[in-house]
Design a protein around this motif. Sequence first.
Motif, PDB file in Angstrom:
ATOM      1  N   LEU A   1       0.905  -1.240  -0.088  1.00  0.00           N
ATOM      2  CA  LEU A   1      -0.118  -0.186   0.072  1.00  0.00           C
ATOM      3  C   LEU A   1       0.696   1.201  -0.237  1.00  0.00           C
ATOM      4  N   TRP A   2       2.182   1.128  -0.075  1.00  0.00           N
ATOM      5  CA  TRP A   2       2.953   2.218  -0.309  1.00  0.00           C
ATOM      6  C   TRP A   2       2.788   3.181  -1.393  1.00  0.00           C
TER       7      TRP A   2
ATOM      8  N   ASP B   1      -0.924  -4.643   3.137  1.00  0.00           N
ATOM      9  CA  ASP B   1       0.439  -4.455   3.742  1.00  0.00           C
ATOM     10  C   ASP B   1       0.381  -2.742   3.937  1.00  0.00           C
TER      11      ASP B   1
ATOM     12  N   TYR C   1       2.562   5.554   5.209  1.00  0.00           N
ATOM     13  CA  TYR C   1       1.921   5.511   3.789  1.00  0.00           C
ATOM     14  C   TYR C   1       0.940   6.512   3.772  1.00  0.00           C
TER      15      TYR C   1
ATOM     16  N   LYS D   1       2.656  -0.859  10.423  1.00  0.00           N
ATOM     17  CA  LYS D   1       3.795  -0.521  10.827  1.00  0.00           C
ATOM     18  C   LYS D   1       3.967   0.645  11.822  1.00  0.00           C
TER      19      LYS D   1
ATOM     20  N   ASN E   1      13.312  -4.005   8.073  1.00  0.00           N
ATOM     21  CA  ASN E   1      14.720  -3.257   7.690  1.00  0.00           C
ATOM     22  C   ASN E   1      15.523  -3.592   8.850  1.00  0.00           C
TER      23      ASN E   1
ATOM     24  N   GLN F   1      10.587  -7.868   7.470  1.00  0.00           N
ATOM     25  CA  GLN F   1      10.117  -7.497   6.051  1.00  0.00           C
ATOM     26  C   GLN F   1      11.448  -6.717   5.597  1.00  0.00           C
TER      27      GLN F   1
ATOM     28  N   TYR G   1       9.813  -6.758   0.026  1.00  0.00           N
ATOM     29  CA  TYR G   1       9.423  -5.591  -0.612  1.00  0.00           C
ATOM     30  C   TYR G   1      10.133  -5.132  -1.908  1.00  0.00           C
TER      31      TYR G   1
ATOM     32  N   SER H   1       9.947  -5.934  -4.821  1.00  0.00           N
ATOM     33  CA  SER H   1      10.517  -7.230  -5.453  1.00  0.00           C
ATOM     34  C   SER H   1      10.938  -6.998  -7.168  1.00  0.00           C
TER      35      SER H   1
ATOM     36  N   ALA I   1      12.483  -0.570  -9.955  1.00  0.00           N
ATOM     37  CA  ALA I   1      11.143   0.024 -10.766  1.00  0.00           C
ATOM     38  C   ALA I   1      10.688   1.105  -9.591  1.00  0.00           C
TER      39      ALA I   1
ATOM     40  N   SER J   1       7.232 -10.057 -14.582  1.00  0.00           N
ATOM     41  CA  SER J   1       6.937  -9.915 -13.213  1.00  0.00           C
ATOM     42  C   SER J   1       6.738 -11.020 -12.291  1.00  0.00           C
TER      43      SER J   1
ATOM     44  N   PRO K   1       3.399  -7.181  -3.858  1.00  0.00           N
ATOM     45  CA  PRO K   1       3.542  -6.169  -4.830  1.00  0.00           C
ATOM     46  C   PRO K   1       2.053  -5.427  -4.808  1.00  0.00           C
ATOM     47  N   LYS K   2       2.276  -4.204  -5.669  1.00  0.00           N
ATOM     48  CA  LYS K   2       1.146  -3.399  -5.825  1.00  0.00           C
ATOM     49  C   LYS K   2       0.898  -3.006  -6.908  1.00  0.00           C
TER      50      LYS K   2
ATOM     51  N   GLN L   1      -2.356 -10.886 -12.214  1.00  0.00           N
ATOM     52  CA  GLN L   1      -1.112 -11.566 -12.483  1.00  0.00           C
ATOM     53  C   GLN L   1      -0.261 -11.727 -11.357  1.00  0.00           C
ATOM     54  N   ASN L   2      -0.110 -10.698 -10.546  1.00  0.00           N
ATOM     55  CA  ASN L   2       0.759 -10.878  -9.581  1.00  0.00           C
ATOM     56  C   ASN L   2       0.458 -11.717  -8.254  1.00  0.00           C
TER      57      ASN L   2
ATOM     58  N   ASN M   1      16.164   1.177  -0.965  1.00  0.00           N
ATOM     59  CA  ASN M   1      15.297   1.916   0.044  1.00  0.00           C
ATOM     60  C   ASN M   1      16.247   2.005   1.353  1.00  0.00           C
TER      61      ASN M   1
HETATM   62  P1  NAD Z   1       6.345  -2.707  -5.889  1.00  0.00           P
HETATM   63  O1  NAD Z   1       7.085  -4.198  -6.074  1.00  0.00           O
HETATM   64  O2  NAD Z   1       4.699  -2.884  -5.464  1.00  0.00           O
HETATM   65  O3  NAD Z   1       5.881  -2.005  -7.232  1.00  0.00           O
HETATM   66  C1  NAD Z   1       7.139  -1.254  -7.997  1.00  0.00           C
HETATM   67  C2  NAD Z   1       6.558  -0.769  -9.350  1.00  0.00           C
HETATM   68  O4  NAD Z   1       6.194  -1.773  -9.996  1.00  0.00           O
HETATM   69  C3  NAD Z   1       5.241   0.051  -9.031  1.00  0.00           C
HETATM   70  O5  NAD Z   1       5.132   1.342  -9.741  1.00  0.00           O
HETATM   71  C4  NAD Z   1       4.410  -0.889  -9.501  1.00  0.00           C
HETATM   72  O6  NAD Z   1       3.122  -0.286  -9.858  1.00  0.00           O
HETATM   73  C5  NAD Z   1       4.599  -1.531 -10.678  1.00  0.00           C
HETATM   74  N1  NAD Z   1       4.319  -2.788 -10.929  1.00  0.00           N
HETATM   75  C6  NAD Z   1       3.774  -3.931 -10.008  1.00  0.00           C
HETATM   76  N2  NAD Z   1       3.274  -4.810 -10.427  1.00  0.00           N
HETATM   77  C7  NAD Z   1       3.938  -4.762 -11.872  1.00  0.00           C
HETATM   78  C8  NAD Z   1       3.521  -5.765 -12.955  1.00  0.00           C
HETATM   79  N3  NAD Z   1       3.242  -6.849 -12.896  1.00  0.00           N
HETATM   80  N4  NAD Z   1       4.091  -5.434 -14.012  1.00  0.00           N
HETATM   81  C9  NAD Z   1       4.775  -4.243 -14.196  1.00  0.00           C
HETATM   82  N5  NAD Z   1       4.711  -3.258 -13.183  1.00  0.00           N
HETATM   83  C10 NAD Z   1       4.249  -3.548 -11.905  1.00  0.00           C
HETATM   84  O7  NAD Z   1       7.053  -2.078  -5.087  1.00  0.00           O
HETATM   85  P2  NAD Z   1       7.075  -1.314  -3.688  1.00  0.00           P
HETATM   86  O8  NAD Z   1       5.845  -0.425  -3.679  1.00  0.00           O
HETATM   87  O9  NAD Z   1       8.329  -0.801  -3.406  1.00  0.00           O
HETATM   88  O10 NAD Z   1       7.114  -2.432  -2.627  1.00  0.00           O
HETATM   89  C11 NAD Z   1       5.671  -3.242  -2.578  1.00  0.00           C
HETATM   90  C12 NAD Z   1       5.269  -3.018  -0.886  1.00  0.00           C
HETATM   91  O11 NAD Z   1       6.068  -3.283   0.009  1.00  0.00           O
HETATM   92  C13 NAD Z   1       4.771  -1.496  -0.670  1.00  0.00           C
HETATM   93  O12 NAD Z   1       3.690  -1.132  -1.401  1.00  0.00           O
HETATM   94  C14 NAD Z   1       4.752  -1.718   0.782  1.00  0.00           C
HETATM   95  O13 NAD Z   1       3.650  -2.322   1.284  1.00  0.00           O
HETATM   96  C15 NAD Z   1       5.941  -2.488   0.934  1.00  0.00           C
HETATM   97  N6  NAD Z   1       7.238  -1.837   1.522  1.00  0.00           N
HETATM   98  C16 NAD Z   1       7.639  -1.692   2.496  1.00  0.00           C
HETATM   99  C17 NAD Z   1       8.892  -1.191   2.949  1.00  0.00           C
HETATM  100  C18 NAD Z   1       9.551  -1.087   4.405  1.00  0.00           C
HETATM  101  O14 NAD Z   1      10.302  -0.307   4.573  1.00  0.00           O
HETATM  102  N7  NAD Z   1       8.960  -1.975   5.145  1.00  0.00           N
HETATM  103  C19 NAD Z   1       9.612  -0.425   2.031  1.00  0.00           C
HETATM  104  C20 NAD Z   1       9.170  -0.260   0.541  1.00  0.00           C
HETATM  105  C21 NAD Z   1       7.892  -0.993   0.344  1.00  0.00           C
END
Ligand code: NAD
Length: 318
Positions: A20-21, A44, A49, A78, A166, A187, A213, A215, A219, A253, A269-270, A279-280, A306
């Motif tokens: 949800l970030w 998440d 956020y 968190k 972290n 995480q 996170y 993944s 990107a 992905s 993923p988001k 797909q995800n 990060n």
């Molecule tokens: P993400 O993996 O959700 O996405 C990265 C980018 O890829 C985004 O622009 C997304 O829209 C795009 N994307 C997603 N699925 C795709 C697909 N199938 N094909 C093409 N593009 C796609 O990256 P994120 O937001 O960095 O991490 C996911 C989640 O992890 C966050 O939403 C949050 O909940 C968590 N997070 C936690 C921390 C922490 O410090 N604990 C830090 C970063 C993220």
Amino acid sequence: MTPTIKLSSGYEMPQVGFGLWKVDNKVCADTVYNAIKSGYRLLDGACDYGNEKECGEGVARAIKDGLVKREELFIVSKLWPTFNDPEQVTPVVKRQLADWQIDYFDLYLIHFPGALKFVDPSVRYPPGWQYEGDKIIRSKTTIQDTWRAMEALVDQKLARSIGISNFQAQLIYDMVRYARIPPATLQIEHHPYLVQQELLNLCKEEGIAVTAYSSFGPASFLEFGFKHAEAMVPLMKDPLITDIAAKHGKQPSQILLRWATQRGLAVIPKTSRAEVMAQNLDCTSFDLAQEDIDKISAKDGNIRFNQPSNYFATQKMW
Ligand code: NAD
């Protein structure tokens, strides 16, 4: 059906969830609703956020419409470091629960290890990083003190499981000595450019489940203008990943998510796009050959995006 991971707390955590970030407040309630409708059960979130109220609206609507029951969801949030002082933990969790319109979190994590000086929510919420000029202002609270307050959340039934985010190995070695309730999950940033095998080995030994996170690697960080993210080959365009994807008739992905889940991690993923959400989520219905998993892991360059210090340089975003 999404597989689950059994946590040391006894609860089952879905292996694929929804992050949800950076989900914009305007679309957040609908995005959460649609994610639940697509079949996601783990959400998440985090105070940081800035969208927990809207997340709660999406959840409430999904429950009201009969898509899901509260007990079928696994809601993660968190603790932001400005709330790491022990006396701040329960009050902020109660506020976060009220935003989500629920009375317990399935999992509640310490977001980052270093405590920052308290910011009163009436002054600024979410508080973001705490600065005076370009200096970060810390609190003297130790992780042990914060962890005692995290354990009290379980005692008060405000969180079913508690964990960390972290944290590196040295902090985990320290914490497992004093934790009355051991961290159920860690995480971390995890992708083929940051494989963190030794940390994963330690977590396995200690019975700590790991959630990946970011993944897709760089990107997620292009929008911050991080030069080292721009300099990397986008993982979804990397020939190794696209070749494996073609072999399986899957998206690059999905290969990145399957690589992580076959290594035993959960992923979160988001996306706002319905077809990409599906797909995800569908990233555990096929298996990669061990040889391909090893080839992807060999891309490791210990490259982390990060890192709080990276954001200090691009301060303007806060
Ligand atoms: P993400 O993996 O959700 O996405 C990265 C980018 O890829 C985004 O622009 C997304 O829209 C795009 N994307 C997603 N699925 C795709 C697909 N199938 N094909 C093409 N593009 C796609 O990256 P994120 O937001 O960095 O991490 C996911 C989640 O992890 C966050 O939403 C949050 O909940 C968590 N997070 C936690 C921390 C922490 O410090 N604990 C830090 C970063 C993220």
